[in-house]
Each structure stands twice: as C-alpha cells, then as structure tokens.
Design an enzyme around this catalytic site. Structure first.
Site, PDB file in Angstrom:
ATOM      1  N   GLU A   4       0.847  -1.192   0.000  1.00  0.00           N
ATOM      2  CA  GLU A   4       0.000   0.000   0.000  1.00  0.00           C
ATOM      3  C   GLU A   4       0.884   1.244   0.000  1.00  0.00           C
ATOM      4  OE1 GLU A   4      -2.788  -0.108   3.216  1.00  0.00           O
ATOM      5  OE2 GLU A   4      -3.642  -2.048   2.614  1.00  0.00           O
ATOM      6  N   ALA A  22       2.367   1.270   3.315  1.00  0.00           N
ATOM      7  CA  ALA A  22       2.748  -0.039   3.856  1.00  0.00           C
ATOM      8  C   ALA A  22       3.469  -0.831   2.779  1.00  0.00           C
ATOM      9  CB  ALA A  22       1.513  -0.801   4.347  1.00  0.00           C
ATOM     10  N   GLY A  23       4.803  -0.681   2.765  1.00  0.00           N
ATOM     11  CA  GLY A  23       5.618  -1.450   1.841  1.00  0.00           C
ATOM     12  C   GLY A  23       6.275  -2.593   2.604  1.00  0.00           C
ATOM     13  N   ARG A  69      34.624  -6.693 -30.942  1.00  0.00           N
ATOM     14  CA  ARG A  69      35.041  -5.299 -30.815  1.00  0.00           C
ATOM     15  C   ARG A  69      36.565  -5.202 -30.928  1.00  0.00           C
ATOM     16  NH1 ARG A  69      34.003   0.040 -31.597  1.00  0.00           N
ATOM     17  NH2 ARG A  69      34.725   1.354 -29.861  1.00  0.00           N
ATOM     18  N   GLN A  97      29.781  -1.932 -18.963  1.00  0.00           N
ATOM     19  CA  GLN A  97      31.090  -1.278 -19.030  1.00  0.00           C
ATOM     20  C   GLN A  97      31.951  -1.869 -20.144  1.00  0.00           C
ATOM     21  OE1 GLN A  97      31.666   1.287 -17.070  1.00  0.00           O
ATOM     22  NE2 GLN A  97      33.772   1.727 -17.699  1.00  0.00           N
ATOM     23  N   GLY A 107      31.266  -0.259 -23.233  1.00  0.00           N
ATOM     24  CA  GLY A 107      31.648   1.144 -23.284  1.00  0.00           C
ATOM     25  C   GLY A 107      30.466   2.038 -23.630  1.00  0.00           C
ATOM     26  N   GLY A 108      30.709   3.028 -24.487  1.00  0.00           N
ATOM     27  CA  GLY A 108      29.657   3.958 -24.876  1.00  0.00           C
ATOM     28  C   GLY A 108      28.476   3.266 -25.530  1.00  0.00           C
ATOM     29  N   GLU A 141       9.364  -8.003  -3.987  1.00  0.00           N
ATOM     30  CA  GLU A 141       9.191  -9.116  -3.038  1.00  0.00           C
ATOM     31  C   GLU A 141      10.103  -8.987  -1.821  1.00  0.00           C
ATOM     32  OE1 GLU A 141       8.465 -13.052  -4.306  1.00  0.00           O
ATOM     33  OE2 GLU A 141       7.742 -12.454  -6.273  1.00  0.00           O
TER      34      GLU A 141
END
Length: 380
Positions: free
Chosen positions: A126, A129-130, A268, A337, A340-341, A364
């Site tokens: 809720e 209320a977690g 790569r 990582q 990379g880009g 959960e």
C-alpha cells in the site's frame, strides 16, 4: 546437499531454450519499448506448459517442482526478463490461494489458473505499507455472509489484466499483523474495484504495476483464505516460496548480459585486436561468470529446500533472492562497461538488462529486508 537434474527437467529446459531464442528474443526489445505484452506469447507459454508448470496435475497443472520452475524462469530471463516475470508473477498471485485455500477453493480457482485462462494479481503493498506490512490500512469488515473491503493497494503487477486478485486486508485493526486476513476476489464479477495509476517504471515496462481502489467491495465469506487473522502468515509463506523465482530471474538476466558482453568482446576491435584479448576484460568476464554460477547454485539450493518442505526455506529463499539479484545488478553494470559507450545506447540491449536488474533488488522485499530475514533466521 546434492542436487541432481533429471532427464525430464533437462528436456523441458531445452524446449524452453528453443522457445526463448526463436519466439521470445525477437520481441524482447519491442515489449520493453511499447510496454505491451503480446497475448500470443502467453498462449504459446501455455501450450508448452510453462504457465501451468508449478500447479498440481489434479488441477490441470504440470506438477513441476520449485527447482524445475526456477530453471524454466532462468532460461526465459536470459533473453527477456519481462517474459520471465509472466509465470513468476502468476505464481506469486496464486500462492496465497495454494497455501491458505481449502479444497473447495482450490477446485473453484486453480484449474483456470493452471491453464493460464485466468491471470492472478497479488495485492499486499500500500502507499503507506511497503516493507512494513503491518501498517496496511485496507479493511475488510464482516457483514453477515460476506465481507466489505475498502482501501488502496499499490504496485500490484498485472492487476489491470487479472481476473482474480489475492487481497490482504485487516479484519481486526487492533491486532496489528495478527489482524490481517487474505481473500480471493473475482475482479471480473465484483463491483467497486477500480484500477488506478499504472506506474511509469524505469524498467520492466512489459507489465503494469498498478494501484487498486476497493470501494465497498463485497466478497463472499467463502472467499476468505484459511481463517481471520492468518493473512500475515500466508503472505510471509508466499514470499518464502516465491523469492527463489525472482532470484532465478536475476540469474537468467545476469547470464544473458554476460553472454552478450562475451560475444561483443570477441568482435570489438581496439588497438588492433579484439578486446577479449586484454587481460582486464578477461578478468571481468571470469569474475562475472563465477558470480553468476554461484548465484545459480544458491537459487537451486533454495528451490530444493522449498521442495523438501524444510523449515530452512525462509533462510535459503532470502539468501538466494538477496545474492542473485545483487549479482544481477553487479554483472549488468560490468557487462555494460565492457560495451563502453555502446552499452549506454538503446541500440544495444545492455541498457535494458541494466535497468531491469535494479527492480529485482526491490520487489518481493528489498534486499535490505532480505538481510533482516537472514539474520533473524540465523540468530533467532
């Protein structure tokens, strides 16, 4: 404890692997981008027995173990975590009924759940209320031969398309957690239920996390699970049994990210050679592979403990969920990582893996709560 994989389990995993690669993988990015999950994939999962796998054969299910279900979910999550969450969320929704329901309730609801004809939502959390379940404000007041439910639930997965909802509400607010009860509510046939806001999530956009409003919702007393005041125990037992499935999603997601990063590293070219030739990359991959395998074994152990109906199920379930989902976050970070880009770009799937991994550390029970559960089980 030695965990052996049967020939039947191995055959099922290979079937799901082919299904995942041929049918699911081509749709994974579209599902995440559009936020719409295709009905045909659910139907295909029904056809090969994934949706009904964890339910008893007498109700039309596959009679599969928690270990078998974990292996199946892991395989789906390697290519599409959204798809892995479909049977996972279905079992979460159905588990209170399985645990707390009587034979008449099982016969009334489980056959349609086992076949996937009915979808089930789990309504516990809720706005206020977690992790603190006992603070829930939703009430269920007895009125003759029925209960009247009023309140608001939040973060209920698939509530928008669910046919029935397992709802937790206080029948005696003065008793705190001991005043919580659990009900099966037929959403399609019960007035007063409104699906509210669908959360705009960072990841896992293939299924909705919804608010549910209950406004004088009348539920027959025959839909009360177990008895009044047993709802908190039912909820906790439910999470004990389903946390390894979330952990299995984490293992599959991490393995999928690792697989992609390894393939990328071989293709790569930098400084005149594949980046997989560099020791720095090799060590990252070695660490990731070791961590994923450790998480997998912890998940399998937790699933086996649950299948043995051991009193250690809460401990091992929390360990598996905490460790495997933390590893999923770590592995997807490192796999990104390696790209990379490119890893940061939506043209590549790695950013999807990364975003989805974060949610697994929260759902959960946050991993901080898992650590509380582990410590309590160890220290008493």
């Amino acid at each position: 404890m030695s965990i052996s994989i049967s020939q039947e389990q191995d055959l099922l995993v290979n079937t799901i692997k082919r299904f995942s690669e041929e049918k699911v993988a081509p749709l994974a990015e579209k599902i995440e981008t559009t936020g719409e999950y295709p009905d045909e994939l659910v139907e295909q999962m029904n056809n090969i027995g994934i949706m009904g796998l964890p339910y008893e054969t007498r109700y039309g299910g596959g009679g599969g173990s928690t270990l078998t279900m974990s292996m199946a979910i892991e395989e789906l999550a390697k290519v599409c975590a959204n798809t892995a969450m479909v049977p996972t969320t279905q079992e979460l929704g159905a588990m209170p009924l399985i645990i707390g329901g009587n034979e008449e309730q099982h016969k009334r609801f489980l056959p349609n759940i086992s076949t996937g004809d009915w979808r089930v939502a789990f309504a516990l959390t809720e706005p206020e209320a977690g992790s603190d379940v006992a603070s829930m404000r939703t009430k269920a007041e007895r009125d003759g031969d029925h209960y009247v439910i009023n309140g608001v639930k939040r973060f209920s997965s698939y509530a928008d398309i669910a046919n029935i909802i397992c709802v937790f509400a206080k029948t005696d607010p003065s008793k705190g957690s001991k005043g919580i009860s659990s009900f099966v509510v037929n959403k399609d046939e019960t007035p007063g239920i409104t699906i509210g806001k669908k959360e705009n999530k960072m990841g896992f956009k293939g299924f909705a996390a919804c608010e549910i409003y209950f406004d004088n919702v009348i539920v027959p007393k025959e839909n009360l699970l177990s008895e009044e005041g047993k709802g908190f125990k039912i909820a906790m037992k439910t999470l004990d049994k389903t946390r390894p499935l979330v952990a299995a999603v984490g293992v599959g997601l991490a393995q999928g990210a690792l697989n992609y990063a390894m393939d990328y590293s071989k293709e790569r070219i930098q400084f005149g050679q594949p980046i997989s030739d560099f020791q720095g990359i090799q060590w990252m991959i070695a660490d990731m592979a070791t961590e994923v395998e450790a998480a997998r074994q912890l998940v399998y152990k937790a699933a086996d403990v649950i299948d043995q109906d051991s009193l250690d199920a809460p401990l091992h379930g929390a360990m598996a969920k905490c460790f495997a989902t933390d590893i999923a976050m770590k592995v997807t970070t490192n796999a990104l990582q390696i790209l990379g880009g490119n890893g940061y770009m939506k043209d590549y799937p790695m950013e999807r893996y990364f975003r989805q991994a974060k949610l697994l550390q929260i759902v959960e029970g946050t991993n901080q709560i898992q650590r509380n559960v582990i410590a309590k089980q160890l220290l008493g």
